[in-house]
Design a protein around this motif. Sequence first.
Motif, PDB file in Angstrom:
ATOM      1  N   THR A  52     -14.390   6.661  -3.662  1.00 24.81           N
ATOM      2  CA  THR A  52     -13.051   6.132  -3.957  1.00 24.81           C
ATOM      3  C   THR A  52     -12.315   5.812  -2.658  1.00 24.81           C
ATOM      4  O   THR A  52     -11.667   4.758  -2.550  1.00 24.81           O
ATOM      5  N   ALA A  53     -12.436   6.716  -1.674  1.00 23.96           N
ATOM      6  CA  ALA A  53     -11.769   6.489  -0.393  1.00 23.96           C
ATOM      7  C   ALA A  53     -12.300   5.221   0.267  1.00 23.96           C
ATOM      8  O   ALA A  53     -11.513   4.372   0.713  1.00 23.96           O
ATOM      9  N   MET A  78     -17.676  11.143  -5.529  1.00 20.01           N
ATOM     10  CA  MET A  78     -16.654  10.294  -6.143  1.00 20.01           C
ATOM     11  C   MET A  78     -15.444  10.170  -5.227  1.00 20.01           C
ATOM     12  O   MET A  78     -14.928   9.058  -5.032  1.00 20.01           O
ATOM     13  N   ALA A  79     -15.006  11.292  -4.645  1.00 22.40           N
ATOM     14  CA  ALA A  79     -13.859  11.265  -3.726  1.00 22.40           C
ATOM     15  C   ALA A  79     -14.166  10.364  -2.531  1.00 22.40           C
ATOM     16  O   ALA A  79     -13.343   9.529  -2.141  1.00 22.40           O
ATOM     17  N   THR A 100      -6.853   9.996  -4.439  1.00 22.88           N
ATOM     18  CA  THR A 100      -7.699   9.621  -3.301  1.00 22.88           C
ATOM     19  C   THR A 100      -7.475   8.152  -2.946  1.00 22.88           C
ATOM     20  O   THR A 100      -7.382   7.802  -1.761  1.00 22.88           O
ATOM     21  N   MET A 125       0.822  -1.208   0.000  1.00 20.46           N
ATOM     22  CA  MET A 125       0.000   0.000   0.000  1.00 20.46           C
ATOM     23  C   MET A 125       0.858   1.262   0.000  1.00 20.46           C
ATOM     24  O   MET A 125       0.486   2.255  -0.602  1.00 20.46           O
ATOM     25  N   SER A 185      -5.925   6.986   0.563  1.00 20.64           N
ATOM     26  CA  SER A 185      -6.804   6.198   1.430  1.00 20.64           C
ATOM     27  C   SER A 185      -6.170   4.868   1.842  1.00 20.64           C
ATOM     28  O   SER A 185      -6.256   4.484   3.012  1.00 20.64           O
ATOM     29  N   VAL A 186      -5.551   4.168   0.888  1.00 21.07           N
ATOM     30  CA  VAL A 186      -4.950   2.876   1.253  1.00 21.07           C
ATOM     31  C   VAL A 186      -3.786   3.081   2.222  1.00 21.07           C
ATOM     32  O   VAL A 186      -3.614   2.304   3.164  1.00 21.07           O
ATOM     33  N   TRP A 228      -3.959  -8.544  14.229  1.00 22.08           N
ATOM     34  CA  TRP A 228      -2.903  -7.756  13.577  1.00 22.08           C
ATOM     35  C   TRP A 228      -2.355  -6.806  14.630  1.00 22.08           C
ATOM     36  O   TRP A 228      -3.073  -5.902  15.090  1.00 22.08           O
ATOM     37  N   ASN A 252      -5.298  -4.477  15.223  1.00 25.20           N
ATOM     38  CA  ASN A 252      -6.674  -4.965  15.271  1.00 25.20           C
ATOM     39  C   ASN A 252      -6.701  -6.296  16.006  1.00 25.20           C
ATOM     40  O   ASN A 252      -6.199  -7.301  15.505  1.00 25.20           O
ATOM     41  N   VAL A 254     -17.475   4.105  -8.651  1.00 29.07           N
ATOM     42  CA  VAL A 254     -16.439   5.132  -8.846  1.00 29.07           C
ATOM     43  C   VAL A 254     -16.289   5.432 -10.335  1.00 29.07           C
ATOM     44  O   VAL A 254     -16.276   6.598 -10.755  1.00 29.07           O
ATOM     45  N   SER A 290     -11.232   2.081  -1.635  1.00 27.73           N
ATOM     46  CA  SER A 290      -9.790   1.841  -1.532  1.00 27.73           C
ATOM     47  C   SER A 290      -9.394   1.261  -0.180  1.00 27.73           C
ATOM     48  O   SER A 290      -8.603   0.319  -0.121  1.00 27.73           O
ATOM     49  N   VAL A 291      -9.948   1.828   0.911  1.00 26.71           N
ATOM     50  CA  VAL A 291      -9.561   1.308   2.227  1.00 26.71           C
ATOM     51  C   VAL A 291     -10.064  -0.127   2.391  1.00 26.71           C
ATOM     52  O   VAL A 291      -9.357  -0.976   2.943  1.00 26.71           O
ATOM     53  N   LEU A 334     -13.767  -4.644  11.543  1.00 21.82           N
ATOM     54  CA  LEU A 334     -12.716  -3.822  10.935  1.00 21.82           C
ATOM     55  C   LEU A 334     -13.266  -2.424  10.627  1.00 21.82           C
ATOM     56  O   LEU A 334     -14.234  -2.292   9.874  1.00 21.82           O
ATOM     57  N   PRO A 335     -12.642  -1.397  11.188  1.00 20.33           N
ATOM     58  CA  PRO A 335     -13.133  -0.027  10.987  1.00 20.33           C
ATOM     59  C   PRO A 335     -13.214   0.358   9.504  1.00 20.33           C
ATOM     60  O   PRO A 335     -14.066   1.144   9.106  1.00 20.33           O
ATOM     61  N   MET A 336     -12.313  -0.237   8.683  1.00 20.37           N
ATOM     62  CA  MET A 336     -12.306   0.100   7.250  1.00 20.37           C
ATOM     63  C   MET A 336     -13.563  -0.426   6.567  1.00 20.37           C
ATOM     64  O   MET A 336     -14.078   0.206   5.656  1.00 20.37           O
ATOM     65  N   SER A 384      -7.764  -2.400   0.429  1.00 21.86           N
ATOM     66  CA  SER A 384      -6.466  -2.630   1.076  1.00 21.86           C
ATOM     67  C   SER A 384      -6.609  -3.669   2.192  1.00 21.86           C
ATOM     68  O   SER A 384      -5.718  -4.503   2.381  1.00 21.86           O
ATOM     69  N   VAL A 385      -7.741  -3.626   2.933  1.00 25.52           N
ATOM     70  CA  VAL A 385      -7.949  -4.613   3.993  1.00 25.52           C
ATOM     71  C   VAL A 385      -8.199  -6.003   3.394  1.00 25.52           C
ATOM     72  O   VAL A 385      -7.663  -7.007   3.883  1.00 25.52           O
ATOM     73  N   TYR A 399      -7.071  -7.070   0.585  1.00 21.45           N
ATOM     74  CA  TYR A 399      -5.758  -7.533   0.106  1.00 21.45           C
ATOM     75  C   TYR A 399      -4.948  -8.137   1.246  1.00 21.45           C
ATOM     76  O   TYR A 399      -4.398  -9.238   1.132  1.00 21.45           O
ATOM     77  N   LEU A 400      -4.897  -7.387   2.379  1.00 21.94           N
ATOM     78  CA  LEU A 400      -4.134  -7.867   3.537  1.00 21.94           C
ATOM     79  C   LEU A 400      -4.749  -9.142   4.118  1.00 21.94           C
ATOM     80  O   LEU A 400      -4.035 -10.018   4.598  1.00 21.94           O
ATOM     81  N   ALA A 401      -6.081  -9.225   4.076  1.00 21.93           N
ATOM     82  CA  ALA A 401      -6.769 -10.399   4.609  1.00 21.93           C
ATOM     83  C   ALA A 401      -6.427 -11.643   3.800  1.00 21.93           C
ATOM     84  O   ALA A 401      -6.313 -12.738   4.339  1.00 21.93           O
TER      85      ALA A 401
END
Lengths: 200, 200
Positions: free
Chosen positions: B130-131, B126-127, A130, A80, A134-135, A152, A147, B177, B134-135, B78-80, B138-139, B141-143
């Motif tokens: 996208t945010a 859109m912003a 953005t 990221m 964000s990531v 994590w 977490n 998006v 994206s978050v 997960l907050p994301m 990313s989670v 992906y990590l998961a």
Amino acid sequence: MEMDQSKAKSEGEVPLGSKIRYPFGGGGAQRGLTIVDLVLRVVALMATLCSAIVMGTAHQTLPFSTQSTQFKAVYKDLPMFMFFVLVNSVACGYLFLSLPLSIFQMVKVASVTPRLTLLIFDTMAMALETAGASVAASVVYLAYQGNTVVNWASFCSQFDSFCRRSSQSLIGSFGAVLVLVLLITLSAIAMSRRITNTQS
Amino acid sequence: MEMDQSKAKSEGEVPLGSKIRYPFGGGGAQRGLTIVDLVLRVVALMATLCSAIVMGTAHQTLPFSTQSTQFKAVYKDLPMFMFFVLVNSVACGYLFLSLPLSIFQMVKVASVTPRLTLLIFDTMAMALETAGASVAASVVYLAYQGNTVVNWASFCSQFDSFCRRSSQSLIGSFGAVLVLVLLITLSAIAMSRRITNTQS
């Protein structure tokens, strides 16, 4: 339309078909908006450049190392953060390339094409920026908070300097997002003023 | 519009104060763009709604549990993912509220204000979207991948169904998006066409 103009002139009317026509002083306002556009563009360029540099150079080596503990942290350790540096570099490059077009629209206020081009590419750059910001923010959040539910662990207690720099680099990136939103809004307002001016 | 033009010719006047004037058939194209705008808006609305529902209802309880292993996963862990559901709900609500304005601009093609309003709020939506996308990405992906460098373990081998649903919900969100980028671009093109039509 050429015909329209000559007709209008002959009847003592305002030459509304002429290239620049802002009956209510719209020309000055339009030029003012293009100057703001250029300044904001430079601000966003600097912000993305700083973000890329701060994140790209963030590294920390711990004075100790064991088998279980990571002893060195750089941005390349997390995909990221790599994406963040890449996106900021791309946005910075785009903003640099957009400067001549911004200057061009300052000179040729009446031309629509540069403004439309900038608006469309600004929108794409904003989406990309953005996503990158964000990531990186989500990873910085997890790095600080961890977490417990998914096990994590936070690693910022060890890599305090690396985490501080990573979070600092977010400022420039989110700042650039705000500036890009502002740039898009300004372009849209400038276009709508043109329509209102030519219509009224 | 046809009438406006013919009137102008017959009376030797340019109907400069008239509300709609597209000398080269811009009116039809403008109306076409407003229909595309409405359709895309409905598509984005459905996409964000589906994303919010799919992520919001994603949960998995493992058939076994030990002290060290988490046995239940929901988006609130997960907050994301919470941010993702929130953002999609907000975007969905906004897109729903924007429908009347989109219909209004279809009826009143010549009016600039609804298009400008939609363009500016679309940019903000859109912003935000996208945010959120994206978050969550990313989670996810990590998961799936985990990260050995910072010792974050992948948990998708256990929570396969939860992870699958989470990643599926991203499709709608990133789709929204793309549609929002398209909506902004279309609005900008419609505005530039208006200027070109009134100028030439």
